[in-house]
Write a protein that holds these residues in place. Structure first.
Motif, short mmCIF file in Angstrom:
data_model
loop_
_atom_site.label_atom_id
_atom_site.label_comp_id
_atom_site.label_asym_id
_atom_site.label_seq_id
_atom_site.Cartn_x
_atom_site.Cartn_y
_atom_site.Cartn_z
N HIS A 175 18.68 0.64 61.81
CA HIS A 175 18.53 -0.53 62.66
C HIS A 175 19.90 -1.15 62.95
CE1 HIS A 175 14.63 -0.10 60.62
NE2 HIS A 175 14.13 -0.56 61.76
N GLY A 176 20.08 -1.56 64.20
CA GLY A 176 21.32 -2.20 64.60
C GLY A 176 21.73 -1.77 65.99
N PRO A 177 22.83 -2.35 66.51
CA PRO A 177 23.30 -1.98 67.86
C PRO A 177 23.79 -0.54 67.88
CG PRO A 177 24.89 -3.42 66.76
CD PRO A 177 23.67 -3.40 65.90
N PRO A 178 23.56 0.17 68.99
CA PRO A 178 24.02 1.56 69.08
C PRO A 178 25.54 1.61 69.31
CG PRO A 178 22.98 0.87 71.12
CD PRO A 178 22.81 -0.26 70.17
N PRO A 179 26.18 2.73 68.94
CA PRO A 179 25.58 3.86 68.22
C PRO A 179 25.57 3.61 66.72
CG PRO A 179 27.85 4.35 68.74
CD PRO A 179 27.58 2.99 69.34
N LEU A 180 24.62 4.23 66.03
CA LEU A 180 24.50 4.14 64.57
C LEU A 180 24.38 5.57 64.06
CD1 LEU A 180 24.29 1.90 62.37
CD2 LEU A 180 21.81 2.21 62.48
N ALA A 181 25.24 5.94 63.12
CA ALA A 181 25.30 7.33 62.70
C ALA A 181 25.29 7.44 61.18
CB ALA A 181 26.56 8.00 63.25
N VAL A 182 24.85 8.59 60.68
CA VAL A 182 24.90 8.89 59.25
C VAL A 182 26.34 9.21 58.88
CG1 VAL A 182 24.17 10.50 57.44
CG2 VAL A 182 22.52 9.70 59.17
N ALA A 183 26.93 8.40 57.97
CA ALA A 183 28.30 8.62 57.52
C ALA A 183 28.34 9.44 56.24
CB ALA A 183 29.01 7.29 57.30
N GLY A 184 27.24 9.51 55.52
CA GLY A 184 27.20 10.29 54.29
C GLY A 184 25.87 10.10 53.59
N THR A 185 25.45 11.11 52.85
CA THR A 185 24.22 11.03 52.06
C THR A 185 24.62 10.87 50.60
OG1 THR A 185 23.00 12.39 53.64
CG2 THR A 185 22.08 12.19 51.43
N LEU A 186 24.26 9.74 49.99
CA LEU A 186 24.64 9.46 48.62
C LEU A 186 23.67 10.08 47.62
CD1 LEU A 186 25.53 5.68 49.07
CD2 LEU A 186 27.06 7.64 49.21
N GLU A 187 22.40 10.12 47.97
CA GLU A 187 21.39 10.71 47.10
C GLU A 187 20.30 11.30 47.96
OE1 GLU A 187 18.37 9.52 43.42
OE2 GLU A 187 19.88 8.09 44.11
N SER A 188 19.91 12.51 47.64
CA SER A 188 18.87 13.19 48.42
C SER A 188 17.91 13.87 47.47
CB SER A 188 19.49 14.22 49.36
OG SER A 188 18.50 14.88 50.12
N GLY A 189 16.63 13.54 47.59
CA GLY A 189 15.61 14.14 46.75
C GLY A 189 14.36 14.42 47.56
N PRO A 190 13.32 14.94 46.92
CA PRO A 190 12.12 15.34 47.66
C PRO A 190 11.31 14.18 48.21
CG PRO A 190 11.82 15.67 45.30
CD PRO A 190 13.26 15.34 45.51
N PHE A 191 11.53 12.94 47.72
CA PHE A 191 10.78 11.80 48.27
C PHE A 191 11.64 10.58 48.54
CE2 PHE A 191 10.67 11.20 43.71
CZ PHE A 191 10.87 9.84 43.54
N TYR A 192 12.94 10.63 48.21
CA TYR A 192 13.81 9.46 48.33
C TYR A 192 15.20 9.89 48.78
CZ TYR A 192 16.64 5.43 46.99
OH TYR A 192 17.51 4.37 47.00
N ALA A 193 15.82 9.06 49.64
CA ALA A 193 17.19 9.31 50.07
C ALA A 193 17.94 7.99 50.18
CB ALA A 193 17.22 10.04 51.42
N ARG A 194 19.21 8.02 49.75
CA ARG A 194 20.10 6.87 49.93
C ARG A 194 21.28 7.35 50.77
NH1 ARG A 194 21.22 1.61 47.42
NH2 ARG A 194 19.10 1.84 46.65
N THR A 195 21.59 6.57 51.82
CA THR A 195 22.49 7.03 52.86
C THR A 195 23.50 5.95 53.22
OG1 THR A 195 20.67 8.35 53.78
CG2 THR A 195 22.56 8.00 55.21
N LEU A 196 24.70 6.36 53.64
CA LEU A 196 25.66 5.45 54.26
C LEU A 196 25.57 5.61 55.77
CD1 LEU A 196 29.06 5.53 52.31
CD2 LEU A 196 27.52 3.59 52.62
N LEU A 197 25.38 4.49 56.47
CA LEU A 197 25.39 4.49 57.93
C LEU A 197 26.65 3.79 58.42
CD1 LEU A 197 21.68 3.49 58.68
CD2 LEU A 197 22.63 5.77 58.32
N GLN A 198 27.05 4.11 59.65
CA GLN A 198 28.24 3.49 60.24
C GLN A 198 27.95 3.12 61.68
OE1 GLN A 198 31.85 5.92 60.46
NE2 GLN A 198 33.00 4.17 59.69
#
Length: 232
Positions: A175-198
């Protein structure tokens, strides 16, 4: 962390101990003592965290229409000092603390949710977007601004962006003004993900995706002990 029996739990108004690890309020600071084993490759995780809130707890919100599940920013602005003797990490930085609590399992009432927090441009406040999909009824959303004094204000819904899914196939919506992109994935699992957006101005946001539909699947339940050991 480690799942343990209820016999290892001790709790009072200012502290919580689970096995050898402990959280306790010391004055206005929250001290966390960790004594755990990392997984899947066993190694010690031992040391202390000190969370120093700059403002007190904010309003608590119901996440579902029946009020079974609640969410609250406990320290919407804070500093943290990390001192882990094993694996030898030490640093300080900005921090944030919230909590969820409820009367029954999350997967009973929610299919999934997307949560996002971004520092304000002045560095003294932040924005939180929290969108949940109940198992019955339409999606529910919180769009909040947290000021430097910790005061909350409701904001208009921002633009929604469909981002790339994770390697496990978990959907990510920002959510936020465009553009918004994935800057990195901090944690990735089969049901949960934590991500850095920029965003376009280079500001970062911490984002999480939780799929409770996936969490309920039997093959995922079979993987949980490999991610969180169970003792006793």
């Amino acid at each position: 962390m480690t799942e343990r029996s209820d016999q290892t739990l001790q709790r009072d108004a200012r502290s919580l101990s689970i096995g050898p690890s402990r959280l306790r309020w010391q004055g206005q600071d929250l001290l966390v003592t960790l004594d755990e084993w990392a997984v899947p490759w066993p190694r010690k995780l031992r040391g202390e965290l000190c969370l120093m809130p700059a403002v007190g707890p904010a309003t608590e919100f119901d996440l579902d229409a029946a009020g079974h599940h609640r969410w609250q920013p406990v320290a919407p602005r804070a500093r943290i000092a990390v001192d882990l003797s094993s694996p030898g990490w030490r640093w300080q930085g900005d921090a944030y603390l919230d909590h969820n609590r409820g009367d029954r399992p999350l997967e009973r009432d929610f299919a999934h949710w997307q949560w996002q927090r971004q520092q304000a441009s002045d560095g003294l406040g932040s924005r939180i977007d929290y969108v949940t999909q109940p198992r019955q009824g339409p999606a529910r959303a919180l769009h909040l601004s947290i000021g430097r004094d910790g005061r909350l204000q409701t904001l208009d819904p921002p633009a929604t962006h469909t981002l790339s899914s994770t390697a496990w196939g978990i959907d990510r919506t920002g959510h936020g003004p465009p553009p918004l992109a994935v800057a990195g994935t901090l944690e990735s699992g089969p049901f949960y993900a934590r991500t850095l957006l920029q965003d376009a101005d280079g500001r970062l946001a911490v984002h999480e995706s939780l799929s409770l539909d996936r969490f309920q699947q039997r093959w995922v339940q079979g993987l949980l002990p490999f991610r969180m050991p169970r003792w006793g």
